[in-house]
Design an enzyme around this catalytic site. Structure first.
Site, PDB file in Angstrom:
ATOM      1  N   ASP A   1       5.829  10.329   1.542  1.00  0.00           N
ATOM      2  CA  ASP A   1       6.421  10.996   2.891  1.00  0.00           C
ATOM      3  C   ASP A   1       7.595  10.139   3.522  1.00  0.00           C
ATOM      4  O   ASP A   1       8.614  10.658   3.730  1.00  0.00           O
ATOM      5  CB  ASP A   1       5.242  11.195   3.838  1.00  0.00           C
TER       6      ASP A   1
ATOM      7  N   LEU B   1      -8.773   9.537   6.191  1.00  0.00           N
ATOM      8  CA  LEU B   1      -8.789  10.932   6.144  1.00  0.00           C
ATOM      9  C   LEU B   1      -7.932  11.213   7.643  1.00  0.00           C
ATOM     10  O   LEU B   1      -8.149  12.414   8.170  1.00  0.00           O
ATOM     11  CB  LEU B   1     -10.215  11.361   6.479  1.00  0.00           C
TER      12      LEU B   1
ATOM     13  N   GLU C   1       2.306   6.518  16.863  1.00  0.00           N
ATOM     14  CA  GLU C   1       1.841   5.616  15.559  1.00  0.00           C
ATOM     15  C   GLU C   1       2.606   4.314  15.575  1.00  0.00           C
ATOM     16  O   GLU C   1       2.060   3.086  15.487  1.00  0.00           O
ATOM     17  CB  GLU C   1       1.524   6.359  14.761  1.00  0.00           C
TER      18      GLU C   1
ATOM     19  N   ASP D   1       0.316  12.947   7.712  1.00  0.00           N
ATOM     20  CA  ASP D   1      -0.907  13.216   8.516  1.00  0.00           C
ATOM     21  C   ASP D   1      -0.811  13.929   9.671  1.00  0.00           C
ATOM     22  O   ASP D   1      -1.491  14.904   9.964  1.00  0.00           O
ATOM     23  CB  ASP D   1      -1.610  11.783   8.668  1.00  0.00           C
TER      24      ASP D   1
HETATM   25  C1  GLA Z   1      -1.116   7.046   5.317  1.00  0.00           C
HETATM   26  C2  GLA Z   1       0.115   7.269   6.227  1.00  0.00           C
HETATM   27  C3  GLA Z   1       0.859   8.659   5.601  1.00  0.00           C
HETATM   28  C4  GLA Z   1       1.159   8.399   4.079  1.00  0.00           C
HETATM   29  C5  GLA Z   1      -0.065   7.745   3.303  1.00  0.00           C
HETATM   30  C6  GLA Z   1       0.236   7.544   1.914  1.00  0.00           C
HETATM   31  O1  GLA Z   1      -2.005   8.009   5.446  1.00  0.00           O
HETATM   32  O2  GLA Z   1      -0.293   7.366   7.644  1.00  0.00           O
HETATM   33  O3  GLA Z   1       2.102   8.785   6.388  1.00  0.00           O
HETATM   34  O4  GLA Z   1       2.178   7.460   3.816  1.00  0.00           O
HETATM   35  O5  GLA Z   1      -0.772   6.841   3.867  1.00  0.00           O
HETATM   36  O6  GLA Z   1       0.556   8.824   1.274  1.00  0.00           O
END
Ligand code: GLA
Length: 404
Positions: free
Chosen positions: A34, A140, A175, A187
């Site tokens: 991402d 999660l 964040e 996320d």
């Molecule tokens: C965490 C980060 C996301 C993404 C994942 C890995 O969940 O918060 O932004 O980069 O790791 O795909």
């Protein structure tokens, strides 16, 4: 456990104006891409955070984390990162509302009186109770769920007119600033935009997205939770991001037309990069291609082919990107030759958390039992198992509504 509304009124002696529910997420494929402007394929799940919220007039945020039995009060202004971790996910998005007042005013399309009233009201502060069932540290996205629940609730409570995408971007910045994790958008995006029984393909460059029905028929999505989170998860995450930026810059110097990793071929990676930066960028380029092919499998209903790509992703994450750990590798290896498992891989940031598996429904119980025994024997730890359903994104809980 009392319903969140009752928790709120017991604690604050007035009624909450509304209750908002925001889910955790899974990601089917497209890991660590991402923030590299690739494609991800997440979905919202049946684990969530709930918040009950009501306005105040004392200029403070009164927060109760029901599950932890903690109450914290912070003034609305001069918000700074807080020593109590969960508090940061709340005050981080409040800080974002202050920082985005100009776009909020813009969204209200020049209605100055309205905007002045909203600002005034917002400065009064609010009370909030939170509780949830997303296991913490399991990958999660409980933190994104909390940020999205709070921001969505504030948006409703004060009629801020923010779009879901604006909220996702604000939660992401919160964040970065308040939790120090330089995460991508996935996320928050998934928590806010989830739809029942659908995965969402997000183009992390253009932010365009498409829903894909997840017809799993005889199969279930099962998460095996290592129940560990290695301490280096967040620092290594930020390092991976920097390594990728470094690799991209080197390639761009040689190929000035390259904008993102999507424009890069494996040959260019081979030609320009060495050592760790080479490994990281090779994984990213491969994963971007893999997701695009996986989505075609999904559209054709070829879950066998899709599952194979999940195993390939795990290999890349473990050996090239190096964000796995022995516990995750063990759980994936243990199912890799099982004909009832279509695909398995570590999910999320890594260094602990869950593996995501697509398993034949009739075999789930037996495989879970087997795996728990292997995990116990080799890692001396308990395995947690979650059979997941794909659910709706952040929403107001029915039966609750705004008090004018
Ligand atoms: C965490 C980060 C996301 C993404 C994942 C890995 O969940 O918060 O932004 O980069 O790791 O795909």
């Amino acid at each position: 456990m009392l319903a969140i509304r009752s928790q709120f009124s017991n604690h604050f002696n007035y009624n909450a104006s509304l209750v908002v529910k925001s889910p955790g997420r899974i990601n089917l494929i497209g890991e660590h891409i991402d923030y590299n402007y690739g494609f991800v394929l997440p979905a919202a799940i049946d684990k969530f955070i709930e918040v009950a919220i009501g306005k105040r007039t004392d200029g403070a945020i009164h927060m109760v984390a029901v599950d932890l039995g903690e109450t914290i009060i912070v003034p609305m202004h001069n918000l700074q990162p807080h020593a109590t971790a969960w508090v940061n996910y709340i005050i981080g998005v409040v800080d974002q509302v202050f920082n985005n007042l100009a776009s909020i005013e813009n969204n209200l399309s020049g209605n100055e009186n309205n905007f002045a009233k909203i600002k005034d009201d917002f400065n009064g502060g609010f009370s909030i109770c939170i509780q949830g069932n997303i296991p913490l540290g399991a990958g999660l996205s409980s933190s994104a769920a909390l940020e999205c629940a709070v921001l969505f609730a504030l948006n409703e409570l004060y009629s801020l007119s923010l779009t879901k995408m604006q909220m996702a971007l604000m939660a992401q910045t919160a964040e970065h600033k308040f939790a120090g994790l330089h995460c991508g958008l996935m996320d928050m995006f998934a928590s806010l935009h989830g739809q029942k029984n659908k995965a969402i393909l997000l183009d992390c460059d253009s932010l365009a997205f498409t829903y894909y029905p997840l017809a799993l028929n005889d199969y279930s999505i099962v998460l095996f939770d290592t129940q560990i989170k290695h301490a280096l998860a967040s620092s290594e995450y930020n390092t991976r991001r920097l390594e990728c930026e470094q690799g991209l810059k080197i390639i761009q110097e040689k190929y000035p037309t390259v904008k993102t990793f999507r424009d890069i071929s494996l040959e260019q990676v081979e030609a320009c990069l060495v050592s760790k930066v080479y490994q990281r960028c090779k994984y990213v380029v491969e994963e971007i291609q893999r997701v695009q092919l996986a989505v075609q499998d999904l559209a054709k209903g070829d879950m066998q082919a899709f599952g194979k790509k999940m195993f390939e992703t795990h290999k890349g994450l473990s050996s090239l990107y190096e964000v796995s750990c022995p516990e995750l590798d063990l759980l994936v290896a243990a199912v890799s030759n099982n004909e009832n498992v279509l695909g398995a891989r570590m999910m999320g940031g890594g260094f602990g958390g869950c593996t995501i598996n697509i398993i034949k429904k009739t075999a789930v119980e037996e495989i879970a039992k087997e795996l728990a025994a292997i995990y116990k024997k080799q890692m001396h730890k308990e395995l947690a198992v979650y059979i997941t359903s794909i659910e709706e994104g952040t929403h107001i809980v029915e039966g609750t509504h705004l008090v004018a």
